[in-house]
Design an enzyme around this catalytic site. Structure first.
Site, PDB file in Angstrom:
ATOM      1  N   HIS A 125       0.868  -1.186   0.000  1.00  0.00           N
ATOM      2  CA  HIS A 125       0.000   0.000   0.000  1.00  0.00           C
ATOM      3  C   HIS A 125       0.904   1.235   0.000  1.00  0.00           C
ATOM      4  CE1 HIS A 125      -3.730   2.220   1.138  1.00  0.00           C
ATOM      5  NE2 HIS A 125      -2.824   3.080   1.576  1.00  0.00           N
TER       6      HIS A 125
ATOM      7  N   HIS B  31       1.570   5.476  -1.072  1.00  0.00           N
ATOM      8  CA  HIS B  31       1.053   6.801  -1.404  1.00  0.00           C
ATOM      9  C   HIS B  31       2.090   7.522  -2.244  1.00  0.00           C
ATOM     10  CE1 HIS B  31      -2.633   6.775   0.971  1.00  0.00           C
ATOM     11  NE2 HIS B  31      -1.963   5.986   1.796  1.00  0.00           N
TER      12      HIS B  31
ATOM     13  N   CYS C 170      -2.052   9.455   5.238  1.00  0.00           N
ATOM     14  CA  CYS C 170      -2.784   9.576   6.488  1.00  0.00           C
ATOM     15  C   CYS C 170      -3.051  11.048   6.809  1.00  0.00           C
ATOM     16  CB  CYS C 170      -1.979   8.935   7.613  1.00  0.00           C
ATOM     17  SG  CYS C 170      -2.749   9.137   9.222  1.00  0.00           S
TER      18      CYS C 170
END
Length: 154
Positions: A110, A112, A143
């Site tokens: 995962h 970003h 986040c």
């Protein structure tokens, strides 16, 4: 069922006012209930590479959470570059080591795209043997509780 716990205890404490250890203890009952009722569990390890408060997150911190998730019977473990600071080198290293330690565990990447590295990190994870990924839309952001996550850097 999805469970999120930070590899960085510093982040975990600032985010939900519990250490990583305290959060892992709290999830034990959820994992037991999920197993009893045949509910699939995906465990997310946030801040698996770097933390906005402590800086680098060690492999030992990441492995501590992964090992416990394996023991608790997580169906999959999602390794998150929660704030977008990972590099392909560390991604390859961490996933390779995790795959060696837990060969029967399904790991997910995962990433970003805060520093425009999400695709390179995805490729590094693929080279390390990861074939499952998830992301936010377009891999952007990160986040919202991570300081400076929404600020554009030139």
């Amino acid at each position: 069922m999805a469970v999120f716990i930070g590899a960085s205890s510093t982040f975990n404490k600032k985010n939900i006012n519990k250490t990583t250890y305290e959060s892992l203890l709290e999830t034990e009952k959820m994992f037991i209930l999920a197993k009893e009722h045949g509910i699939f569990t995906r465990a997310y390890v946030s801040m698996s590479f770097a933390c906005p408060y402590q800086g680098k997150v060690s492999f030992e911190e990441l492995n501590y959470v992964c090992q416990r998730f394996v023991e608790l019977g997580a169906g999959e473990i999602d390794i998150g570059d929660t704030n977008g600071y990972a590099s392909p080198k560390i991604v390859y290293d961490r996933f390779s080591r995790l795959k060696d330690l837990y060969p029967d565990t399904v790991f997910i990447g995962h990433f970003h795209d805060k520093r425009k590295m999400a695709l390179a990190n995805t490729l590094a994870a693929m080279v390390a043997g990861i074939d499952k990924f998830d992301s936010s839309i377009g891999g952007l952001g990160g986040c919202p509780f991570s300081p400076g996550i929404w600020q554009l850097k030139k």
